[in-house]
Design a protein around this motif. Sequence first.
Motif, PDB file in Angstrom:
ATOM      1  N   GLY A  38      10.380  -1.896  -1.839  1.00  0.00           N
ATOM      2  CA  GLY A  38      10.813  -2.466  -0.556  1.00  0.00           C
ATOM      3  C   GLY A  38      10.581  -1.468   0.571  1.00  0.00           C
ATOM      4  O   GLY A  38      10.523  -0.255   0.331  1.00  0.00           O
ATOM      5  N   ASP A  39      10.430  -1.963   1.800  1.00  0.00           N
ATOM      6  CA  ASP A  39      10.088  -1.058   2.902  1.00  0.00           C
ATOM      7  C   ASP A  39      10.487  -1.640   4.258  1.00  0.00           C
ATOM      8  O   ASP A  39      11.045  -2.744   4.343  1.00  0.00           O
ATOM      9  CB  ASP A  39       8.589  -0.716   2.856  1.00  0.00           C
ATOM     10  N   LEU A  40      10.188  -0.882   5.305  1.00  0.00           N
ATOM     11  CA  LEU A  40      10.592  -1.255   6.660  1.00  0.00           C
ATOM     12  C   LEU A  40       9.820  -2.470   7.169  1.00  0.00           C
ATOM     13  O   LEU A  40      10.362  -3.310   7.886  1.00  0.00           O
ATOM     14  CB  LEU A  40      10.415  -0.057   7.609  1.00  0.00           C
ATOM     15  N   SER A  94       0.829  -1.218   0.000  1.00  0.00           N
ATOM     16  CA  SER A  94       0.000   0.000   0.000  1.00  0.00           C
ATOM     17  C   SER A  94       0.863   1.268   0.000  1.00  0.00           C
ATOM     18  O   SER A  94       0.382   2.344  -0.327  1.00  0.00           O
ATOM     19  CB  SER A  94      -0.938   0.005   1.209  1.00  0.00           C
ATOM     20  N   ASN A  95       2.148   1.150   0.369  1.00  0.00           N
ATOM     21  CA  ASN A  95       2.999   2.353   0.382  1.00  0.00           C
ATOM     22  C   ASN A  95       3.920   2.427  -0.844  1.00  0.00           C
ATOM     23  O   ASN A  95       4.789   3.301  -0.907  1.00  0.00           O
ATOM     24  CB  ASN A  95       3.818   2.423   1.680  1.00  0.00           C
ATOM     25  N   ASP A  96       3.750   1.522  -1.795  1.00  0.00           N
ATOM     26  CA  ASP A  96       4.656   1.522  -2.965  1.00  0.00           C
ATOM     27  C   ASP A  96       4.601   2.858  -3.703  1.00  0.00           C
ATOM     28  O   ASP A  96       5.623   3.402  -4.117  1.00  0.00           O
ATOM     29  CB  ASP A  96       4.298   0.392  -3.937  1.00  0.00           C
ATOM     30  N   ILE A  97       3.380   3.345  -3.865  1.00  0.00           N
ATOM     31  CA  ILE A  97       3.197   4.658  -4.489  1.00  0.00           C
ATOM     32  C   ILE A  97       2.457   5.536  -3.496  1.00  0.00           C
ATOM     33  O   ILE A  97       1.418   5.146  -2.976  1.00  0.00           O
ATOM     34  CB  ILE A  97       2.377   4.539  -5.795  1.00  0.00           C
TER      35      ILE A  97
HETATM   36 CA    CA Z   1       6.139  -1.216  -0.141  1.00  0.00          CA
END
Ligand code: CA
Length: 621
Positions: A163-165, A140-143
């Motif tokens: 990629g994310d935390l 959901s945070n990719d964009i």
């Molecule tokens: Ca992400």
Amino acid sequence: MKKCIFYFVAIFICKSAGAQYVRVYPTNWWVGMHNPELQLLVHAGFDITDSVRINYDGIIVKRITRFKNKHYLAIDLYISPDVRPGTVQIMFIKKNKINWVPFSLSAKNAGDGLSRIRGVSAKDFIYLLMPDRFANGDISNDIVKGMRDEVVDRKNMYARHGGDLKGIEDHLDYFTDLGVTSLWLTPVIENDMPLTNEGGTQRAAYHGYAFTDHYNVDARLGGNQAYSHLIETMHAKGLKIIQDAVYNHVGASHWFALDPPTDDWFHRWGTYTQTSYKDQPMVDPYASEADKKISNEGWFTPFMPDLNQSNPYVANFLIQHAIWCTEKFGIDGWRVDTYFYSEPNFLNKINDALLAEFPTLTVFGEAWVASVTNSAYFCRNNIDAPFKHNLMGVTDFPLHFAIIEGLNQKFGWSDGVNKIYSTLAQDILYKDPFRNLIFLDNHDLDRIYSVLDEDLNKMKTALIWLLTLRGIPQLYYGAEILMKNFKNPSDAMVREDFPGGWTGDTSNKFTATNRTVLENEIFDFIKKLAHYRLHSSALSSGRLMQYLPVDGIYVYFRYDDKQTVAIVSNTNDSPKEVDVSRFKERTAGFKSTRNILTGELITSGQFSLPAYSTWVLELEN
Ligand SMILES: [Ca+2]
Ligand SMILES: [Ca+2]
């Protein structure tokens, strides 16, 4: 200082929409800090020329500074040691209008120095990863709508990959299984940069080195909340966190780059002037001032304005941000990017300030230099130089180069493994070489497995040196599954996605069943050695004794009162006999040795070592 209590001092604010914002940095603070002074930088979307009032027991407004750019004010506060936590209302008065900006003062975390902010030492084993390229735990945070770069494209090595935390948090057991004790993430601070044209290619700031708002972790990584959650979960598992700091520059889209407070906030050159990327002028007793200036004040790239840390407001902003991050998130150690590109007096000042607040904290700096002299110059050293740096340790590039030459160069009078021997022999220049970070590769270097010709014996020898030589060992993500590549045509080639980090990946290398036989061999090899090291006083805190390499055979010992470990390497391309009688100084009193990787007991004083291979032998009575 002037006699305090300017209850009425200048400033203003208002909370309405559009350009009517007023923002205060740092965004919050703590009571009982070592330094009772705090400098708030206020940035408004309009001219702030009226008055400011703070009415809170124990807080004194010492000074208000106005800048050429009327969108800014600085408020110098004195916060008395007995001030109570609470919300300070900063009152901004403009004509008949009064607005309040709440500013939170909290108690410091009781776990500081105990469960968080613990420092990183040679007892640790660091895993370096790039969050955009490791695992995507939250699609959901990719964009994030409204950010300048809304491209996510895993097929494009220059684009963001999502990629994310959360992706990192989902794999914490992977790290502890491998024997890792500490994670170093490339920068997590917001990089709200547009795509930039570099060398004819549109590139994203997925690497994180172009900050646009110091007080926000990038929303595409999960923001401040995800960072706090990750670190709390890591600390609960005993894992430490190393944050990547960038003092030298920011991204061109940083709010204070778009609207600079003063003309000298950044180094200005008239026409674009790039740093020479040379460290030598900063060390060289014969250097010209012109060369020093270009090294230190030239811009890193056209998209990264060079901060003028000689401006005390710039310095305070950076120092307070480092302190803010440490206390807010519980940072255990700092890696400082592009160390020698920053102003030297500022560097000493920020290190002192951090350690005054957090005596258990560790700081090491990136000093990408060729010689031990220059490497030692940028940290605490024994060199009789007019300027003395106070940094604890550096990323040890001379040892990195020596390790590669030790395996890739033919043995000679000063070549091959003699490079490691002679590099370590110069440790006399460092105050404490055991605080240097040692590594085989990183996000800016060719991947070690490729550099070592994909030779498994060479790879194992390099990994043994990494985990048994002096210093704090750092592994680069993917080395444990033999990820390959050279930086050709770009460093993005050594920053590929970790296989299995994305739902739907064809192979998931986080699990042993999906790894090849060879990948498991190297993963298990690192795991065994790392876990042995965790409980080995000799390897994690013991002394080092090295012997002159002879015929490509290099032997050193790590030892203390409790344990002696011998590391025996054959750097030749053919098997070689090793006679241990030369090492009596360390072997006397022991009857046998045990190969800690195979469990084999060796009682003979002579044995044969295969090509490019290394044994780790614990001496037994
Ligand atoms: Ca992400
Ligand atoms: Ca600089």
